[in-house]
Write an enzyme that holds these catalytic residues in place. Structure first.
Site, short mmCIF file in Angstrom:
data_model
loop_
_atom_site.label_atom_id
_atom_site.label_comp_id
_atom_site.label_asym_id
_atom_site.label_seq_id
_atom_site.Cartn_x
_atom_site.Cartn_y
_atom_site.Cartn_z
N ASN A 16 0.78 -1.07 -0.07
CA ASN A 16 -0.06 0.12 0.17
C ASN A 16 0.92 1.27 -0.03
O ASN A 16 1.65 1.34 0.82
CB ASN A 16 -1.02 0.02 1.39
CG ASN A 16 -1.73 1.16 1.16
OD1 ASN A 16 -1.57 2.37 0.69
ND2 ASN A 16 -3.08 1.05 1.65
N ASP A 42 2.74 4.70 5.06
CA ASP A 42 2.40 4.28 6.24
C ASP A 42 2.42 2.71 6.21
O ASP A 42 2.41 2.10 7.44
CB ASP A 42 1.12 4.88 7.00
CG ASP A 42 -0.02 5.06 6.09
OD1 ASP A 42 0.03 4.58 4.85
OD2 ASP A 42 -1.05 5.44 6.51
#
Length: 258
Positions: free
Chosen positions: A7, A248
């Site tokens: 991601n 993140d």
DNA sequence: ATGTCTACTGATAGTAGA
């Protein structure tokens, strides 16, 4: 063959960082989530120069998923039919006729009270139905950001997190139902006792305080599991590199005997 | 216990989403 999921939290903002990771780890096939990029702005030429062709299911501002492959690959599915209004969250490809590769960005759910939480559970219903109907006769992988903590060991709050978003029995039941379709968590199969996280909040110094979650998985069928040589949660690539900010999420990759 | 990051906008500072 090295396969990966990541991601990236904004593909265009992350491009220079992604380049460093690709050069270092040299994956053959990668599933990206959270492109935050529409199809027409996807940097196909950039990745082509690095030897990757890209299959993209993009979206303006939010969501978006893509598959990069060094070997010939073609799209077999874009999105879940009943879930189109939840954004671009699934793409599948045939990789060289040898591997079925799907990557997903599962809904976050926001809070237990938010309508998106029930939407998240329903999205999983659609994913499970979809998966039942995909050809299972060869190695296949379902990878991505699942936004669910499978077991207490997978979240920094441990059992104290039970009942909170990402840790609820409803979410865990959906993940179990999905895996009951013949999928194995490659990291957990290889490291049954190890605590390792793939996501840390940007806020509150979460990375340095070890406040993370393991929510990014490589799920493989039995045929793929039996060919798995190694699995790595690439925590080094959650760190800032010079002035380049990390996503993140850390990348997760596996080496497969294919 | 919320200190960050990204993308978007009647853009140039504030908001939403994660």
């Amino acid at each position: 063959m090295r396969i990966a999921t990541w991601n990236v939290n904004g593909l265009r903002a992350r491009l220079n960082y992604i380049d460093l990771w690709l050069a270092d780890r040299q994956p053959d096939v990668v599933g990206f989530q959270e492109l935050k990029t529409p199809d027409e702005l996807f940097p196909h030429e950039h990745f082509a120069e690095l030897g990757y062709r890209c299959l993209v299911h993009g979206q303006k501002s939010w969501n978006g998923v893509a598959i990069l492959s060094k070997v010939p690959a073609e799209t077999t599915c874009l999105g879940l039919a009943e879930q189109a209004d939840f954004g671009a969250r699934l793409i599948s490809a045939d990789i060289g006729g040898k591997l079925g590769f799907t990557t997903v960005y599962c809904p976050n759910g926001k809070t237990l009270e938010h309508a998106d939480f029930q939407g998240k559970l329903a999205w999983y219903d659609s994913l499970i139905d979809h998966w039942k109907n995909v050809d299972a006769s060869r190695p296949r992988i379902l990878c991505g950001d699942f936004n669910i903590v499978p077991q207490p060991i997978d979240g920094w709050r441990g059992e104290a997190g039970d009942g909170s978003i990402f840790y609820t029995v409803e979410e865990r039941r959906q993940l179990r139902r999905l895996m009951d379709e013949g999928l194995y968590d490659l990291f957990r199969e290889r490291f049954p006792e190890e605590q390792a996280f793939s996501w840390w909040d940007y806020r509150g110094g979460a990375f340095h305080r070890k406040h993370g979650l393991r929510i990014d998985f490589l799920l493989g069928n039995q045929e793929l599991l039996s060919r798995t040589q190694d699995v790595v949660i690439d925590r080094d690539y959650r760190r800032k590199i010079g002035e380049l900010t990390a996503s993140d999420h850390a990348p997760v990759y596996a080496d497969i005997d294919i």
